[in-house]
Write an enzyme that holds these catalytic residues in place. Sequence first.
Site: not given
Ligand code: AMP
Length: 329
Positions: A197, A111, A194
């Site tokens: 956002k 980061k 994946k």
């Molecule tokens: P993040 O805000 O990207 O840290 O994601 C929050 C939660 O959503 C985490 O537990 C990730 O494992 C899950 N997550 C985020 N993107 C995906 C995705 N494309 N497929 C499956 N799980 C996801």
Amino acid sequence: MTRVLSCIQPTGVVHLGNHLGALRNWVSGQHEADVFHGIVDLHALTVTDTPGVLGRQTLELAAMLFAVGLDPDVATVFVQSHIHEHSELAWIMECTVSFGELSRMTQFKDKSAKREADFVSAGLFTYPALQAADIVLYDAEEVPVGDDQRQHIEITRDIAIRFNHRFGDTLVIPKAVHPAAGARVMDLQDPAAKMSKSASSDLGIVYLTDDNSAIERKFKRAVTDSEGVVRFDRDSKPGVSNLLEILAACTGGNPSDLAGHYQQYGPLKADTGAAVIALIEPIRTRYNELLQDPAELARLLAKGNDRARAVASQTLARVHSAIGLLPRA
Ligand code: AMP
Ligand code: TRP
């Protein structure tokens, strides 16, 4: 019952990947363990400098957590900054972790490198100490996390073990658990990546706030391949396989079996879009209702905050007494 804690940062609209990969498991998990879910706004502060944004995003995320089905009478949903013990214990955790340990955190290295030309806050560096506080404050035994968070749970263990070694047995040592395999949802426009956002275009991301026509459109335009055969094969057919996996996750089927029901991509896209709409529509409706009723939302959050504070204040008191800080008269 096992105490389980997982937290999420209020940094953007929840998408289908978050839901199928994580939130949906939180909802089913609330009846299997004593679950605490924090909306960790102070963590988001490490990379936020715009006034007014975090509070709004915290409220929206809270509405979404209740809309997807977390029951405020069962799961403890709280806002990190509403429980002042997080910040207080974080300082003590900072004094229990070394500069060297924090320097080895890959997330900090990534980061801070990405923000090279930007402001790198000291909070970004001490972030794991705050995360450790989040976890040990609630005597969490299990922390379900993805691979990217394993190192943060490891350092939390190291900190808690060191604290207990210095000051006597005080903190519960948590362990990371792999959440029940949720679906891994890929970007509809770039199925090698994946759904995230941080993607460059919204066309590949299905938000839980999207209306039905937006969802239909995104699935209709989903990238597939030119072979024209419906088969589940993640490596050579990532786009089609992603659709099959999403359809399976929504309907409870199996992606390979579902493939046998389709000869063409068009009907697969249409059915997957329809299945996602059936899943998301009631969530979106509830979400909008809640956002229009801030008093109700505040009432639901207060339930979680009260339960969270009751646990957190006891742990902090235990920590102060173990250290032997002078008690307030
Ligand atoms: P993040 O805000 O990207 O840290 O994601 C929050 C939660 O959503 C985490 O537990 C990730 O494992 C899950 N997550 C985020 N993107 C995906 C995705 N494309 N497929 C499956 N799980 C996801
Ligand atoms: N660092 C986590 C993330 O970026 C969020 C988080 C903060 C967390 N505190 C936590 C996760 C405690 C689990 C437990 O996703």
